[in-house]
Write a protein that holds these residues in place. Structure first.
Motif, mmCIF file in Angstrom:
data_model
loop_
_atom_site.group_PDB
_atom_site.id
_atom_site.type_symbol
_atom_site.label_atom_id
_atom_site.label_comp_id
_atom_site.label_asym_id
_atom_site.label_seq_id
_atom_site.Cartn_x
_atom_site.Cartn_y
_atom_site.Cartn_z
ATOM 1 N N LEU A 1 0.865 -1.180 0.000
ATOM 2 C CA LEU A 1 0.000 0.000 0.000
ATOM 3 C C LEU A 1 0.894 1.220 0.000
ATOM 4 N N LEU A 2 0.697 2.070 -0.975
ATOM 5 C CA LEU A 2 1.564 3.232 -1.147
ATOM 6 C C LEU A 2 0.848 4.495 -0.671
ATOM 7 N N PHE A 3 1.573 5.289 0.139
ATOM 8 C CA PHE A 3 1.017 6.514 0.714
ATOM 9 C C PHE A 3 1.957 7.688 0.472
ATOM 10 N N ARG A 4 1.360 8.857 0.414
ATOM 11 C CA ARG A 4 2.108 10.108 0.296
ATOM 12 C C ARG A 4 2.488 10.594 1.693
ATOM 13 N N VAL A 5 3.708 11.047 1.848
ATOM 14 C CA VAL A 5 4.154 11.696 3.082
ATOM 15 C C VAL A 5 4.861 12.976 2.667
ATOM 16 N N ARG A 6 4.345 14.079 3.142
ATOM 17 C CA ARG A 6 4.895 15.397 2.798
ATOM 18 C C ARG A 6 5.032 15.596 1.293
ATOM 19 N N GLY A 7 3.994 15.171 0.573
ATOM 20 C CA GLY A 7 3.929 15.411 -0.856
ATOM 21 C C GLY A 7 4.622 14.402 -1.748
ATOM 22 N N HIS A 8 5.256 13.389 -1.153
ATOM 23 C CA HIS A 8 5.990 12.402 -1.952
ATOM 24 C C HIS A 8 5.491 10.994 -1.665
ATOM 25 N N ALA A 9 5.474 10.170 -2.695
ATOM 26 C CA ALA A 9 5.091 8.767 -2.566
ATOM 27 C C ALA A 9 6.253 8.002 -1.955
ATOM 28 N N GLU B 1 -8.111 -5.996 3.440
ATOM 29 C CA GLU B 1 -8.416 -4.867 2.564
ATOM 30 C C GLU B 1 -8.341 -3.538 3.299
ATOM 31 N N ARG B 2 -8.612 -3.532 4.603
ATOM 32 C CA ARG B 2 -8.625 -2.294 5.383
ATOM 33 C C ARG B 2 -7.477 -2.162 6.372
ATOM 34 N N HIS B 3 -6.803 -3.237 6.670
ATOM 35 C CA HIS B 3 -5.768 -3.206 7.704
ATOM 36 C C HIS B 3 -4.374 -3.323 7.110
ATOM 37 N N MET B 4 -3.469 -2.509 7.648
ATOM 38 C CA MET B 4 -2.084 -2.528 7.173
ATOM 39 C C MET B 4 -1.139 -2.712 8.345
ATOM 40 N N LEU B 5 -0.026 -3.352 8.051
ATOM 41 C CA LEU B 5 1.060 -3.437 9.014
ATOM 42 C C LEU B 5 1.892 -2.178 8.815
ATOM 43 N N TRP C 1 -6.315 1.618 8.026
ATOM 44 C CA TRP C 1 -5.898 2.843 7.342
ATOM 45 C C TRP C 1 -7.085 3.604 6.781
ATOM 46 N N THR C 2 -8.240 2.942 6.602
ATOM 47 C CA THR C 2 -9.413 3.618 6.030
ATOM 48 C C THR C 2 -10.085 4.547 7.021
ATOM 49 N N LYS C 3 -9.732 4.439 8.299
ATOM 50 C CA LYS C 3 -10.361 5.267 9.339
ATOM 51 C C LYS C 3 -9.369 6.185 10.030
ATOM 52 N N THR C 4 -8.226 6.389 9.408
ATOM 53 C CA THR C 4 -7.200 7.251 9.999
ATOM 54 C C THR C 4 -6.755 8.283 8.978
ATOM 55 N N GLY C 5 -5.801 9.092 9.342
ATOM 56 C CA GLY C 5 -5.247 10.082 8.438
ATOM 57 C C GLY C 5 -4.566 9.479 7.217
ATOM 58 N N TRP C 6 -4.249 8.206 7.272
ATOM 59 C CA TRP C 6 -3.629 7.551 6.115
ATOM 60 C C TRP C 6 -4.576 7.510 4.928
ATOM 61 N N ARG C 7 -5.869 7.471 5.165
ATOM 62 C CA ARG C 7 -6.857 7.391 4.081
ATOM 63 C C ARG C 7 -6.654 8.519 3.063
ATOM 64 N N ASN C 8 -6.391 9.726 3.552
ATOM 65 C CA ASN C 8 -6.223 10.877 2.663
ATOM 66 C C ASN C 8 -4.883 10.877 1.941
ATOM 67 N N ARG C 9 -3.969 10.040 2.373
ATOM 68 C CA ARG C 9 -2.638 9.965 1.756
ATOM 69 C C ARG C 9 -2.491 8.773 0.818
ATOM 70 N N PHE C 10 -3.518 7.943 0.754
ATOM 71 C CA PHE C 10 -3.465 6.699 -0.013
ATOM 72 C C PHE C 10 -3.326 6.977 -1.508
ATOM 73 N N ILE C 11 -2.342 6.349 -2.129
ATOM 74 C CA ILE C 11 -2.119 6.471 -3.568
ATOM 75 C C ILE C 11 -2.685 5.263 -4.293
ATOM 76 N N GLY C 12 -2.417 4.072 -3.762
ATOM 77 C CA GLY C 12 -2.917 2.875 -4.398
ATOM 78 C C GLY C 12 -2.320 1.623 -3.802
ATOM 79 N N ALA C 13 -2.884 0.486 -4.238
ATOM 80 C CA ALA C 13 -2.394 -0.815 -3.816
ATOM 81 C C ALA C 13 -1.657 -1.443 -4.994
ATOM 82 N N PHE C 14 -0.574 -2.143 -4.680
ATOM 83 C CA PHE C 14 0.278 -2.712 -5.723
ATOM 84 C C PHE C 14 0.634 -4.145 -5.351
ATOM 85 N N ARG C 15 0.705 -4.973 -6.375
ATOM 86 C CA ARG C 15 1.032 -6.383 -6.176
ATOM 87 C C ARG C 15 2.286 -6.716 -6.971
#
Length: 87
Positions: free
Chosen positions: A35-43, A52-56, A68-82
């Motif tokens: 699961l890829l997230f943005r931090v300070r504008g960068h992936a 589907e909803r829980h991340m380590l 992550w769907t119920k925290t601040g991470w939701r707004n930073r989510f870029i996508g899921a990758f396999r």
């Protein structure tokens, strides 16, 4: 990360992995997807999907299981990758 330049470099490396493979974007999250997230504008933040909803989430020597769907991470989510190696 030591600097904004280092964040940008890491983000660039992640984007190359997505563009060239073997990582591909997926719509349905399965265990062990990245699961890829943005931090300070960068992936730059990658977490491992447990469901589907829980991340380590790992940070400075600690780990936790987060919805992550119920925290601040939701707004930073870029996508899921396999990771898939095509033969």
């Amino acid at each position: 990360y030591a600097s904004i330049e280092e964040r940008a470099e890491i983000s660039g490396l992640i984007n190359v992995g997505i563009e060239r493979g073997p990582w591909r974007r997926v719509e349905t999250i399965r265990p062990f997807d990245g699961l890829l997230f943005r931090v300070r504008g960068h992936a730059t933040h990658v977490a491992i999907a447990k469901t589907e909803r829980h991340m380590l989430h790992m940070h400075v020597g600690r780990s936790s299981l987060i919805d992550w769907t119920k925290t601040g991470w939701r707004n930073r989510f870029i996508g899921a990758f396999r990771y898939e190696v095509l033969t």
